[in-house]
Design an enzyme around this catalytic site. Structure first.
Site, PDB file in Angstrom:
ATOM      1  N   ASP A  10       0.993  -0.706  -0.222  1.00  6.45           N
ATOM      2  CA  ASP A  10       0.035  -0.410  -0.003  1.00  6.45           C
ATOM      3  C   ASP A  10       0.672   1.264  -0.338  1.00  6.45           C
ATOM      4  O   ASP A  10       0.862   2.511  -0.602  1.00  6.45           O
ATOM      5  CB  ASP A  10      -0.745   0.222   1.330  1.00  6.45           C
ATOM      6  CG  ASP A  10      -2.067  -1.016   0.826  1.00  6.45           C
ATOM      7  OD1 ASP A  10      -2.071  -1.602   0.168  1.00  6.45           O
ATOM      8  OD2 ASP A  10      -3.423  -0.909   1.789  1.00  6.45           O
TER       9      ASP A  10
ATOM     10  N   ARG B  46       0.593   6.329  16.844  1.00  5.92           N
ATOM     11  CA  ARG B  46       0.537   7.471  16.046  1.00  5.92           C
ATOM     12  C   ARG B  46       0.960   8.783  16.614  1.00  5.92           C
ATOM     13  O   ARG B  46       1.574   9.384  15.243  1.00  5.92           O
ATOM     14  CB  ARG B  46      -1.028   6.586  15.401  1.00  5.92           C
ATOM     15  CG  ARG B  46      -1.918   5.788  15.118  1.00  5.92           C
ATOM     16  CD  ARG B  46      -0.628   4.808  14.241  1.00  5.92           C
ATOM     17  NE  ARG B  46      -1.283   3.931  13.379  1.00  5.92           N
ATOM     18  CZ  ARG B  46      -0.194   3.027  13.111  1.00  5.92           C
ATOM     19  NH1 ARG B  46       1.623   3.005  13.757  1.00  5.92           N
ATOM     20  NH2 ARG B  46      -0.427   1.292  12.270  1.00  5.92           N
TER      21      ARG B  46
ATOM     22  N   ASP C 130      -7.135   5.361  12.037  1.00  5.67           N
ATOM     23  CA  ASP C 130      -5.638   5.855  12.031  1.00  5.67           C
ATOM     24  C   ASP C 130      -5.694   7.278  11.180  1.00  5.67           C
ATOM     25  O   ASP C 130      -4.661   7.908  11.229  1.00  5.67           O
ATOM     26  CB  ASP C 130      -4.815   4.879  11.513  1.00  5.67           C
ATOM     27  CG  ASP C 130      -3.878   3.972  12.188  1.00  5.67           C
ATOM     28  OD1 ASP C 130      -4.304   3.874  13.582  1.00  5.67           O
ATOM     29  OD2 ASP C 130      -3.354   2.517  11.762  1.00  5.67           O
TER      30      ASP C 130
ATOM     31  N   SER D  13      -4.415  -8.492   7.744  1.00  7.19           N
ATOM     32  CA  SER D  13      -2.817  -7.542   7.755  1.00  7.19           C
ATOM     33  C   SER D  13      -2.792  -6.813  10.114  1.00  7.19           C
ATOM     34  O   SER D  13      -3.420  -8.215  10.305  1.00  7.19           O
ATOM     35  CB  SER D  13      -3.676  -6.419   7.613  1.00  7.19           C
ATOM     36  OG  SER D  13      -5.141  -5.485   8.332  1.00  7.19           O
TER      37      SER D  13
END
Length: 409
Positions: A19, A99, A128, A180
């Site tokens: 990605d 994050r 996210d 994932s």
């Protein structure tokens, strides 16, 4: 020209996966800008191998790999664990807490490189995107943010693969792992693919950090964790840095099958999603921290701090790490932790961990002369009668009122 206006240079949060590799090339093709790749080392281990080469081959002008492991545990994980923050009672916030640090370092690189934009690979359905962008705006309210998943028309895996083939981007073969994952020192998370069926059990081969409890050792292991002002500082007498300490607890917890969780959680944007998590070290750490708090914290102070857990955890989950309400809560929480000093002994056995001993040489509120069931000269047990009658007053008044009204009690 994009809706962001002219973009000259962008810093991309880059993992080296399909990605973000496609995003790197797409930024160059669609925005005509220079792209600097940035990968944060938060404990992904071998996942970082070859990233600089991949980034340059895909078109990045530079690639930063920043070792943030100590900062991550010291300045983000440990403050959160002082709060015992667990989202919806199950999730240790392993992805959520990473994050804000990634966005912080990404913005530092953008400032140093004179970049006018930043970009990330989060989708328009997830949490996210909020976490990254709230961080970006905290450091620069005028920064341009490019979120490709909200702009492009590559809305299927087939279209992504076609784009990758067109631009010579290697496509990983991942048929054996149809899900994932996101990994750091605190945890590894799994979602998507076969996990989108909430009735299906996660396959055993999914787990990377822990053995199954059934295959864990038949003999329990004891670990002693020392705390200073609410933070762990040593394991079995060995003083370790924050990152080293969490890594050691991960090793111990994984060996005994500790820290697995299968959760249906509520995302900030309003949908439910399933996540499977491994948090071996964090699970032990939270149990040990609770144990030492039990002997060192005043009852009402502990109750006050615990009342903040849902609000604090939701604040972190939703991406508001840099918000004033989180900072205010943190200040109060850190005040409550000044007395949390001592040692907790935790028993590890087949997927479970529990405190079996705690002590504090300097801050223990436990007085055996008062708590004993044997004869003592400190506590007059007859005093309890008046205490109970005073506390029963409102109940006795209510009962009398109902009797007058002939109501069932």
């Amino acid at each position: 020209m994009s809706k962001h206006g002219s973009v000259n240079k962008a810093v991309l949060a880059y993992s080296g996966g399909l990605d973000t590799s496609i995003i790197l090339r797409w930024l160059i093709e669609e925005h005509g800008c220079e792209v600097i790749a940035f990968a944060a080392d938060l404990g992904q281990a071998e996942e970082l191998d070859g990233i600089p080469e991949k980034a340059r081959q895909t078109g990045a002008s530079k690639c930063y790999i920043e070792d943030l492991r100590e900062e991550f545990v010291r300045d983000f994980v440990f403050p959160m664990f002082r709060a015992n923050a667990i989202y919806e009672g199950r999730y240790f916030l392993g992805t959520s807490i990473a994050r804000p640090l990634i966005s912080k370092k990404q913005m530092e690189i953008a400032a140093a490189e004179g970049a006018d934009a930043v970009s990330h690979g989060a989708t328009g359905k997830g949490n996210d995107q909020v976490r990254f962008e709230l961080g970006y705006y905290h450091f620069d309210p005028e920064i341009k943010i490019i979120a490709p998943w909200r702009e492009w028309d590559l809305n299927s895996r087939e279209s992504l693969i076609a784009y990758a083939k067109k631009h010579g981007i290697p496509i990983p073969v991942n048929k054996k792992r149809p899900w994932s994952s996101d990994r750091n020192l605190l945890h590894i998370s799994f979602e998507g693919g076969i996990l989108e069926d909430p009735w299906a059990e996660a396959p055993e081969e999914m787990y990377l950090l822990s053995v199954s409890p059934e295959k864990a050792p038949d003999k329990p292991e004891y670990v002693e964790i020392e705390f200073r002002h609410g933070d762990p500082v040593a394991i079995n007498g060995e003083v370790l840095s924050p990152a080293q300490l969490l890594a050691k607890l991960n090793e111990l917890g994984g060996k005994h099958g500790i820290g697995r969780a299968d959760i249906m959680e509520n995302r900030f944007i309003g949908m439910k999603s399933r996540g499977v998590y491994e948090t071996p070290g964090g699970t032990i750490l939270e149990e040990a921290h609770r144990g030492i708090e039990q002997i060192t914290m005043d009852r009402e102070v502990l109750n006050l701090r615990d009342s903040m857990i849902p609000r604090y955890a939701t604040t972190v989950y939703n991406g508001f790490w840099f918000a004033p309400e989180r900072e205010a809560m943190q200040a109060l929480i850190d005040e409550t932790q000044k007395c949390v000093n001592g040692m907790a002994r935790v028993k590890l056995y087949k997927g479970h961990c529990r405190v079996v001993g705690r002590k504090s040489e300097t801050d223990s509120l436990f007085d055996p002369e008062i708590a004993t069931f044997e004869a003592d000269e400190v506590y007059n047990q007859a005093d309890a009668e008046g205490f109970i009658r005073l506390n029963s007053l409102r109940l006795r008044v209510r009962s009398a009122m109902k009797k007058k009204q002939h109501q069932p009690i």
